[in-house]
Design a protein around this motif. Structure first.
Motif, PDB file in Angstrom:
ATOM      1  N   HIS A 155       1.970   2.046  -3.425  1.00  0.00           N
ATOM      2  CA  HIS A 155       0.904   2.613  -4.261  1.00  0.00           C
ATOM      3  C   HIS A 155       0.603   3.923  -4.004  1.00  0.00           C
ATOM      4  O   HIS A 155       0.347   4.894  -4.740  1.00  0.00           O
ATOM      5  CB  HIS A 155      -0.501   1.825  -3.983  1.00  0.00           C
TER       6      HIS A 155
ATOM      7  N   LYS B 168      -3.055  -2.816 -10.506  1.00  0.00           N
ATOM      8  CA  LYS B 168      -4.268  -3.261 -10.439  1.00  0.00           C
ATOM      9  C   LYS B 168      -5.080  -2.142  -9.719  1.00  0.00           C
ATOM     10  O   LYS B 168      -6.431  -1.972  -9.984  1.00  0.00           O
ATOM     11  CB  LYS B 168      -4.793  -4.456  -9.503  1.00  0.00           C
ATOM     12  N   ARG B 169      -4.547  -1.089  -9.134  1.00  0.00           N
ATOM     13  CA  ARG B 169      -4.831   0.003  -8.553  1.00  0.00           C
ATOM     14  C   ARG B 169      -4.807   1.378  -9.636  1.00  0.00           C
ATOM     15  O   ARG B 169      -4.845   2.475  -9.013  1.00  0.00           O
ATOM     16  CB  ARG B 169      -4.629   0.408  -7.109  1.00  0.00           C
ATOM     17  N   GLY B 170      -4.319   0.982 -10.734  1.00  0.00           N
ATOM     18  CA  GLY B 170      -4.282   2.084 -11.681  1.00  0.00           C
ATOM     19  C   GLY B 170      -3.159   2.839 -11.893  1.00  0.00           C
ATOM     20  O   GLY B 170      -2.701   3.811 -12.643  1.00  0.00           O
ATOM     21  N   LYS B 171      -1.861   2.425 -11.043  1.00  0.00           N
ATOM     22  CA  LYS B 171      -0.651   3.091 -11.292  1.00  0.00           C
ATOM     23  C   LYS B 171       0.072   2.391 -12.233  1.00  0.00           C
ATOM     24  O   LYS B 171       0.063   1.257 -12.633  1.00  0.00           O
ATOM     25  CB  LYS B 171       0.087   2.849  -9.823  1.00  0.00           C
TER      26      LYS B 171
ATOM     27  N   TYR C 156       0.012  -5.346  -7.573  1.00  0.00           N
ATOM     28  CA  TYR C 156      -0.832  -4.581  -6.684  1.00  0.00           C
ATOM     29  C   TYR C 156      -1.206  -3.243  -7.095  1.00  0.00           C
ATOM     30  O   TYR C 156      -2.142  -2.634  -6.877  1.00  0.00           O
ATOM     31  CB  TYR C 156      -0.025  -4.480  -5.045  1.00  0.00           C
ATOM     32  N   VAL C 157       0.011  -2.587  -7.257  1.00  0.00           N
ATOM     33  CA  VAL C 157      -0.122  -1.182  -8.057  1.00  0.00           C
ATOM     34  C   VAL C 157      -0.854  -0.976  -9.384  1.00  0.00           C
ATOM     35  O   VAL C 157      -1.629   0.045  -9.610  1.00  0.00           O
ATOM     36  CB  VAL C 157       1.229  -0.171  -7.850  1.00  0.00           C
TER      37      VAL C 157
ATOM     38  N   GLU D 276       0.887  -1.194  -0.082  1.00  0.00           N
ATOM     39  CA  GLU D 276      -0.167   0.141  -0.183  1.00  0.00           C
ATOM     40  C   GLU D 276       0.754   1.337   0.177  1.00  0.00           C
ATOM     41  O   GLU D 276       0.586   2.284  -0.543  1.00  0.00           O
ATOM     42  CB  GLU D 276      -0.998   0.120   1.073  1.00  0.00           C
TER      43      GLU D 276
END
Length: 200
Positions: free
Chosen positions: A149, A182-185, A179-180, A146
């Motif tokens: 991110h 999938k969250r748009g980064k 992880y990042v 996190e």
């Protein structure tokens, strides 16, 4: 399951490594020995990412081999108290047109870690000096997904570090990248050997 190489056979390919250390920091060999070792194995480029000391020289470049400019940067933070460390790779990007890029052998003092803001400020400073920033070996460093991110401005995550894998089985960072993403980064991924000596 079968092995597959998913590369365009028509495109030119280059063999390189951007994370390795010489005696200038904690490596075992001289700059010349490191360069010759990679060049003799057919590498097209490499970067000596010694800790907190910048490599910025074209003295070793040839028609078939180039040295990329850069270094590896950390903060003053003890993993036994903070639970993690941060190692950031700076790789010179001349297109950023930095007014005052690092000079050869220039040392960059490690800041004291206070919070995630310390890491963000370090990323911003490295970029202001004309560097792409890579988050090195996040699994070995025990970084939190996190937090990666939340951080902004870095260009890539090191998703495989060979030394971390063969020495401590913590070389894979694919989960951080996943992880990042999938969250748009939008960040890239690199793999490197992080060589320090002959046993690496």
């Amino acid at each position: 399951m079968r092995d597959a190489v998913l590369l365009d056979a028509v495109c030119q390919k280059y063999k390189g490594n951007i994370h390795a250390h010489s005696f200038r920091s904690d490596g075992e060999y001289t700059v010349e020995q490191m360069i010759e070792a990679y060049r003799s194995k057919g590498y097209d480029f490499m970067c000596l990412s010694d800790h907190e000391i910048y490599f910025h020289s074209d003295a070793y470049d040839t028609e078939t081999f180039i040295m990329l400019d850069g270094y590896e940067m950390a903060c003053e933070m003890e993993r036994n108290t903070t639970g993690q460390q941060y190692h950031l790779h700076g790789l010179l990007d001349r297109s950023l047109l930095a007014e005052k890029p690092f000079q050869h052998d220039e040392e960059h003092a490690k800041p004291d870690y206070e919070s995630l803001d310390t890491i963000q400020q370090l990323i911003d400073e490295m970029r202001s000096k004309g560097n792409l920033v890579i988050m090195n070996h996040p699994e070995w460093s025990k970084n939190r997904e996190e937090d990666l991110h939340k951080l902004e401005g870095y260009a890539a995550i090191e998703i495989y570090n060979h030394q971390s894998e063969i020495q401590e089985a913590v070389g894979y960072g694919v989960s951080y990248w996943d992880y990042v993403l999938k969250r748009g980064k939008q960040v890239n991924a690199i793999a490197a050997d992080d060589a320090h000596g002959g046993a690496d």
